[in-house]
Design a protein around this motif. Structure first.
Motif, PDB file in Angstrom:
ATOM      1  N   THR A 185      19.553  39.311  40.403  1.00 16.74           N
ATOM      2  CA  THR A 185      20.455  38.339  40.069  1.00 16.74           C
ATOM      3  C   THR A 185      19.765  37.000  39.765  1.00 16.74           C
ATOM      4  O   THR A 185      19.227  36.487  40.637  1.00 16.74           O
ATOM      5  CB  THR A 185      21.610  38.020  41.199  1.00 16.74           C
ATOM      6  OG1 THR A 185      22.334  39.475  41.340  1.00 16.74           O
ATOM      7  CG2 THR A 185      22.978  37.184  40.589  1.00 16.74           C
ATOM      8  N   THR A 186      19.825  36.621  38.377  1.00 11.52           N
ATOM      9  CA  THR A 186      19.283  35.533  38.163  1.00 11.52           C
ATOM     10  C   THR A 186      19.980  34.574  37.921  1.00 11.52           C
ATOM     11  O   THR A 186      21.448  34.589  37.701  1.00 11.52           O
ATOM     12  CB  THR A 186      18.138  35.612  37.011  1.00 11.52           C
ATOM     13  OG1 THR A 186      18.747  35.869  35.681  1.00 11.52           O
ATOM     14  CG2 THR A 186      17.254  36.761  37.213  1.00 11.52           C
ATOM     15  N   GLN A 187      19.725  33.081  37.259  1.00 12.43           N
ATOM     16  CA  GLN A 187      20.460  31.978  36.913  1.00 12.43           C
ATOM     17  C   GLN A 187      21.426  32.303  35.772  1.00 12.43           C
ATOM     18  O   GLN A 187      22.342  31.995  35.256  1.00 12.43           O
ATOM     19  CB  GLN A 187      19.831  30.781  36.802  1.00 12.43           C
ATOM     20  CG  GLN A 187      19.288  30.224  37.904  1.00 12.43           C
ATOM     21  CD  GLN A 187      18.217  29.052  37.641  1.00 12.43           C
ATOM     22  OE1 GLN A 187      17.701  29.038  36.817  1.00 12.43           O
ATOM     23  NE2 GLN A 187      18.295  28.334  38.753  1.00 12.43           N
ATOM     24  N   ILE A 188      20.628  33.448  34.862  1.00 17.39           N
ATOM     25  CA  ILE A 188      21.223  33.758  33.633  1.00 17.39           C
ATOM     26  C   ILE A 188      21.862  34.950  33.425  1.00 17.39           C
ATOM     27  O   ILE A 188      23.191  35.224  32.727  1.00 17.39           O
ATOM     28  CB  ILE A 188      19.961  34.132  32.496  1.00 17.39           C
ATOM     29  CG1 ILE A 188      19.109  32.759  32.317  1.00 17.39           C
ATOM     30  CG2 ILE A 188      20.617  34.507  31.173  1.00 17.39           C
ATOM     31  CD1 ILE A 188      18.159  32.834  31.562  1.00 17.39           C
ATOM     32  N   ALA A 189      21.507  35.920  34.365  1.00 17.16           N
ATOM     33  CA  ALA A 189      22.276  37.411  34.291  1.00 17.16           C
ATOM     34  C   ALA A 189      21.744  38.248  35.590  1.00 17.16           C
ATOM     35  O   ALA A 189      20.728  37.728  36.158  1.00 17.16           O
ATOM     36  CB  ALA A 189      22.154  38.038  32.955  1.00 17.16           C
ATOM     37  N   ALA A 190      22.577  39.154  35.791  1.00 17.52           N
ATOM     38  CA  ALA A 190      22.165  40.261  36.456  1.00 17.52           C
ATOM     39  C   ALA A 190      21.292  41.197  36.050  1.00 17.52           C
ATOM     40  O   ALA A 190      21.757  41.755  34.918  1.00 17.52           O
ATOM     41  CB  ALA A 190      23.317  40.757  37.373  1.00 17.52           C
ATOM     42  N   LEU A 191      19.952  41.759  36.500  1.00 21.64           N
ATOM     43  CA  LEU A 191      18.992  42.670  35.728  1.00 21.64           C
ATOM     44  C   LEU A 191      18.890  43.767  36.588  1.00 21.64           C
ATOM     45  O   LEU A 191      18.258  43.615  37.594  1.00 21.64           O
ATOM     46  CB  LEU A 191      17.655  41.725  35.513  1.00 21.64           C
ATOM     47  CG  LEU A 191      17.972  40.377  34.680  1.00 21.64           C
ATOM     48  CD1 LEU A 191      16.546  39.701  34.624  1.00 21.64           C
ATOM     49  CD2 LEU A 191      18.471  40.563  33.242  1.00 21.64           C
ATOM     50  N   PRO A 192      19.129  44.885  36.003  1.00 23.12           N
ATOM     51  CA  PRO A 192      18.785  46.108  36.858  1.00 23.12           C
ATOM     52  C   PRO A 192      17.570  46.612  36.571  1.00 23.12           C
ATOM     53  O   PRO A 192      16.968  46.375  35.310  1.00 23.12           O
ATOM     54  CB  PRO A 192      19.747  47.008  36.239  1.00 23.12           C
ATOM     55  CG  PRO A 192      20.121  46.652  34.576  1.00 23.12           C
ATOM     56  CD  PRO A 192      20.009  45.311  34.810  1.00 23.12           C
ATOM     57  N   TYR A 193      16.865  47.005  37.714  1.00 23.35           N
ATOM     58  CA  TYR A 193      15.208  47.384  37.493  1.00 23.35           C
ATOM     59  C   TYR A 193      15.052  48.473  38.355  1.00 23.35           C
ATOM     60  O   TYR A 193      15.765  48.721  39.292  1.00 23.35           O
ATOM     61  CB  TYR A 193      14.349  46.156  37.725  1.00 23.35           C
ATOM     62  CG  TYR A 193      13.957  45.240  36.807  1.00 23.35           C
ATOM     63  CD1 TYR A 193      14.558  44.086  36.775  1.00 23.35           C
ATOM     64  CD2 TYR A 193      12.778  45.610  36.224  1.00 23.35           C
ATOM     65  CE1 TYR A 193      14.195  43.262  35.731  1.00 23.35           C
ATOM     66  CE2 TYR A 193      12.391  44.672  35.484  1.00 23.35           C
ATOM     67  CZ  TYR A 193      13.110  43.462  34.961  1.00 23.35           C
ATOM     68  OH  TYR A 193      12.641  42.484  33.900  1.00 23.35           O
ATOM     69  N   THR A 194      14.103  49.038  37.946  1.00 27.48           N
ATOM     70  CA  THR A 194      13.530  50.412  38.531  1.00 27.48           C
ATOM     71  C   THR A 194      12.238  50.012  38.997  1.00 27.48           C
ATOM     72  O   THR A 194      11.303  50.074  37.975  1.00 27.48           O
ATOM     73  CB  THR A 194      13.782  51.669  37.868  1.00 27.48           C
ATOM     74  OG1 THR A 194      15.212  52.063  37.582  1.00 27.48           O
ATOM     75  CG2 THR A 194      13.151  52.900  38.786  1.00 27.48           C
TER      76      THR A 194
END
Length: 267
Positions: A141-150
């Motif tokens: 979760t960043t200031q811009i968006a929530a980024l899914p990562y593997t």
């Protein structure tokens, strides 16, 4: 610290799988600011990295991964602040069925610049023998968006987390290096991690000649010595000044009795 390198995991123990991972892992508050996660993923150019231990069928396995999430992450050419990193409901891919994990904090939500940890534990079955390329599914979760990562993903976190399972009775089936009991040996090492020198403490049921062997992550014997020890409490210094930074496996043995563990050299 501009990049999130990752949350790895793992190391092993012998024992009974009916014992779950007790109270979980303890964050290492002395983790240096420059260390984001320990260990780093394995890479061909850095064989000392990655999961250093081998699980064996019918043996209890447990390991702790220390991590510190950075405050920012570079996305393309933009640097954004990180609010949190969370392991998703998908958990850890390619993890054998007999294994599970717990976190500290228990929510598996890690905040920037706070030390946390993940503990992997379980017991391997015969069908698990082989190599497992583990992937950690997280939401950043960043200031811009929530980024899914593997993770590892080959970009943000290069490398692999190869988890090896060997048949029952194989060499180098390890237990935790901090405090273990295997075949009646009580053993601990302080400090661990260390730079050059550490002290190994062992409580033995009988005195005599003991063999100490140290292996690197590829299973190569890198150090060996014989020790004359007494019944009861013993301590001796371990000199790792001639070894490269990384994880090592040690084994103290007399006949059929042995204790094993991990040594982490960090400079």
């Amino acid at each position: 610290m501009k990049k999130l390198f990752l949350l790895p995991l793992f190391a092993l123990m012998l024992g009974n799988f009916q014992l779950t991972a007790q109270s979980g892992c303890t964050p290492e508050e002395m983790l240096p600011d420059t260390v984001i996660v320990l260990p780093l993923p394995y890479q061909d150019d850095f064989p000392e990295r990655g999961i250093q231990d081998t699980a064996c069928v019918a043996g209890y396995y447990e390991t702790t991964i220390q991590l510190r999430i950075p405050e920012t992450l570079t996305v393309g050419t933009t640097e954004v602040g990180i609010s949190q990193v969370e392991i998703t409901s998908q958990g850890i891919s390619n993890l054998p069925a007999g294994f599970d994990y717990i976190c500290n904090p228990p929510s598996c939500v890690f905040l920037p610049e706070e030390v946390g940890c993940i503990q992997l534990y379980g017991e391997a079955a015969v069908e698990d023998v082989g190599m497992h390329d583990l992937k950690i599914n997280v939401l950043i979760t960043t200031q811009i968006a929530a980024l899914p990562y593997t993770l590892p993903d080959g970009n943000l976190v290069p490398g692999n987390y190869f988890f090896f399972v060997r048949p029952e009775g194989s060499d180098n089936c390890l237990v935790d290096a901090t405090e273990v009991t295997e075949n009646a040996f009580d053993l601990r090492i302080q400090p661990n991690p260390f730079s050059d020198l550490s002290e190994i403490f062992v409580d033995l049921p009988q005195g005599g000649k003991y063999d100490l062997q140290v292996f690197n992550t590829l299973g190569t014997l890198v150090q060996q010595r014989s020790l004359e020890l007494v019944s009861g409490q013993n301590s001796f210094r371990f000199d790792g000044s001639n070894l490269a930074t990384g994880m090592y496996i040690f084994r103290l043995q007399q006949g059929a009795q042995a204790a094993s563990g991990r040594l982490l050299i960090q400079r």
